[in-house]
Design an enzyme around this catalytic site. Structure first.
Site, short mmCIF file in Angstrom:
data_model
loop_
_atom_site.label_atom_id
_atom_site.label_comp_id
_atom_site.label_asym_id
_atom_site.label_seq_id
_atom_site.Cartn_x
_atom_site.Cartn_y
_atom_site.Cartn_z
N HIS A 157 84.51 41.14 27.41
CA HIS A 157 85.43 41.66 26.38
C HIS A 157 86.89 41.46 26.81
O HIS A 157 87.77 42.22 26.37
CB HIS A 157 85.18 43.15 26.09
CG HIS A 157 83.74 43.52 25.95
ND1 HIS A 157 83.08 43.52 24.75
CD2 HIS A 157 82.82 43.87 26.89
CE1 HIS A 157 81.81 43.86 24.93
NE2 HIS A 157 81.63 44.07 26.23
N SER A 278 110.76 23.62 26.21
CA SER A 278 111.22 24.07 24.90
C SER A 278 112.61 23.50 24.65
O SER A 278 113.40 23.36 25.58
CB SER A 278 111.28 25.60 24.88
OG SER A 278 112.23 26.04 23.93
N LYS A 284 111.34 27.71 29.67
CA LYS A 284 109.94 27.58 29.25
C LYS A 284 109.21 26.40 29.89
O LYS A 284 109.76 25.30 29.98
CB LYS A 284 109.86 27.44 27.72
CG LYS A 284 110.26 28.67 26.96
CD LYS A 284 109.27 29.81 27.08
CE LYS A 284 107.94 29.49 26.48
NZ LYS A 284 107.74 29.98 25.13
N GLU A 291 96.70 23.80 24.82
CA GLU A 291 96.73 24.30 23.44
C GLU A 291 96.22 23.24 22.47
O GLU A 291 95.48 23.54 21.52
CB GLU A 291 98.15 24.71 23.06
CG GLU A 291 98.62 25.96 23.80
CD GLU A 291 100.12 26.16 23.64
OE1 GLU A 291 100.57 26.37 22.51
OE2 GLU A 291 100.85 26.07 24.65
N GLN A 323 78.77 4.71 4.44
CA GLN A 323 79.93 4.03 5.02
C GLN A 323 80.96 5.06 5.52
O GLN A 323 81.71 4.78 6.45
CB GLN A 323 80.55 3.12 3.96
CG GLN A 323 81.80 2.41 4.39
CD GLN A 323 82.22 1.36 3.36
OE1 GLN A 323 81.55 0.35 3.19
NE2 GLN A 323 83.29 1.63 2.64
N1 ARG Z 1 80.31 -1.36 5.09
C1 ARG Z 1 79.01 -0.94 4.66
C2 ARG Z 1 78.64 0.37 5.42
O1 ARG Z 1 79.27 0.70 6.36
C3 ARG Z 1 78.02 -1.97 4.95
C4 ARG Z 1 76.74 -1.82 4.18
C5 ARG Z 1 76.87 -2.32 2.82
N2 ARG Z 1 75.60 -2.38 2.21
C6 ARG Z 1 75.45 -2.46 0.92
N3 ARG Z 1 74.25 -2.45 0.48
N4 ARG Z 1 76.48 -2.48 0.11
O2 ARG Z 1 77.73 1.08 5.06
#
Ligand code: ARG
Length: 458
Positions: A157, A278, A284, A291, A323
């Site tokens: 604590h 600072s 300081k 941090e 993606q």
């Molecule tokens: N840049 C795409 C990704 O990172 C590649 C895959 C694309 N595939 C597709 N079926 N459009 O997922």
């Protein structure tokens, strides 16, 4: 230039706004080395299987190496219409080799390609993080010997609780980092499985040898189900979690050392090379690195959240949503690696303010629990001893003295029937020496753990 992924089925060129919206080259360019590695292995497999000739394979590998050189030198132009790193490499290959280059994508989809590339990239990064974790463990271990004679208050604590060896503190962090490394190794075992060859989603009718490619790329195995593999990003989320736990540990440690380096605590001096000043207050010296380590943990936690929400509710199998898995994981790796790289010199370079610590160590009745246990060993039930020592501490507080300075008769007055042997457990040094249990801060226990970690980390 038209995108190579736009077949004859399209009746119009792509809208430039779509290109801007769908591209990932702005962030996945950093996968180019693993993409080329994966493509080289794939080409070799195609040659072994007779799907391309040996000569074509050599041409492809040679051209891929030249493209790697261009990417290293940053001379290959980036084009949004080529979407991602995979298409950039492939297009550069076609530009060089024509039809031979057009054969590389045989029995491969970007879906299995991107998954394989990301696994290769993550594997290397996990290994880098593991090395840094080991270095940080060594930094803590290095302190254990030097600080062995220092006693610190242990807190619960954030109130003074019981005395412990400073080395016990350092070993506590070594344990946390050890779990981080175990988690990392476990995660790595699932990262290190090859996706290549599942193609888009169902596998392929071409006669490929997935095991060959996997072996060439140093994977432990191949994935079993093409549908699962095409959709799977568990390995990305797991990696993000591993990094989050590391960040949490670093954040807690940062908070502790920020406190310890204050005038109020005065336990620790952080090397000035890792402190800032600072612009208005000349006196300081601020622990900004600590941090920011604490602060940057927020983004690592946020990245994990982003990934979890990203995959929530996706039907099988690949969806373009996936993606979006790269920026958060890239950021988590970059952040945690940067934090670890700074934590190592801060841990080894900070100094305990021994005099300050010692001057207040007998404040706070850190030996009260050991005194209670002494009375229990003399036959008092725990609750009775607990109550008695509480009254004794109350009396000592009134007198503004530590328990070790309470006269024997005052103790006896408080109802504690004791002899002079009581003074063997009073005072922080005696209290520490009194510990016996496994995993405690008893000096022999701490020594054993130091030995254990020295053997493991050297
Ligand atoms: N840049 C795409 C990704 O990172 C590649 C895959 C694309 N595939 C597709 N079926 N459009 O997922």
């Amino acid at each position: 230039m038209a995108s190579p992924s736009r077949s004859g089925v399209f009746d119009s060129a792509s809208d430039s706004r779509l290109e801007q919206f769908c591209e990932s080259i702005s962030f996945d360019r950093r996968l180019y080395e693993v993409d080329i590695e994966g493509s080289s292995a794939h080409a070799q497999m195609l040659a072994v299987q007779g799907l391309i000739s040996g000569k074509e394979c050599d041409q492809i590998i040679e051209a891929l190496e030249a493209i790697r050189g261009e990417l290293d030198a940053d001379t290959l132009p980036m084009r949004t219409e080529l979407e991602d790193v995979h298409m950039h490499v492939e297009q550069a290959l076609i530009d060089r080799l024509g039809d031979v280059g057009r054969k590389l994508h045989t029995a491969r989809s970007r879906n299995d390609q991107v998954s394989t590339d990301f696994r290769l990239w993550i594997r290397a990064q996990l290994d880098l993080v593991d090395g840094l974790l080991a270095d940080l463990q060594r930094a803590f271990l290095g302190r254990c010997e030097a600080d062995f004679d220092v006693i610190l208050p242990a807190y619960t604590h954030l109130q003074r609780a019981q005395p412990v060896l400073a080395s016990h503190y350092w070993l506590a962090y070594i344990e946390k980092l050890a779990r981080d490394r175990q988690r990392l190794a476990d995660c790595r075992s699932r990262v290190n499985i090859c996706s290549l060859g599942v193609a888009a989603v169902a596998g392929t009718s071409m006669d490929i040898d997935r095991k060959f490619t996997a072996e060439k790329l140093g994977f432990d195995d191949v994935t079993r189900n093409s549908l699962d593999t095409s959709s799977d990003r568990d390995f990305v989320v797991e990696s993000a979690f591993v990094l989050t736990m590391i960040a949490q540990h670093l954040s807690g440690w940062s908070e502790e050392w920020i406190l310890w380096s204050t005038e109020e605590f005065g336990f620790l001096k952080i090397p000035h090379a890792f402190c800032t000043g600072s612009s208005i207050m000349p006196q300081k010296v601020n622990p900004d690195v600590l941090e920011l380590t604490r602060g940057k943990t927020a983004r690592v936690v946020g990245n994990l959240q982003t990934l979890l929400v990203l995959i929530k509710g996706l039907p099988l199998a690949y969806n373009r949503d996936l993606q979006e898995d790269k920026p958060p994981l890239f950021d988590s790796f970059d952040t945690v690696i940067a934090c670890l790289q700074l934590a190592i010199p801060i841990v080894s370079g900070s100094t305990l303010q021994r005099d300050r610590i010692a001057s207040r160590l007998e404040h706070g009745y850190l030996d009260a629990t050991t005194l209670m246990e002494y009375l229990m060993k003399k036959g008092l039930p725990q609750r009775t001893a607990h109550h008695l020592v509480g009254s004794l501490v109350g009396e000592a507080m009134k007198r503004k003295i530590p328990l070790s300075e309470m006269p024997l008769d005052a103790m006896q007055e408080a109802g504690v029937s004791v002899d002079n042997s009581i003074f063997d457990v009073l005072g922080t040094a005696n209290a520490v020496r009194a510990y016996v249990s496994y995993g405690s801060s008893a000096p022999e226990q701490v020594r054993q753990q130091m030995k254990y970690w020295t053997a493991l980390l050297s």
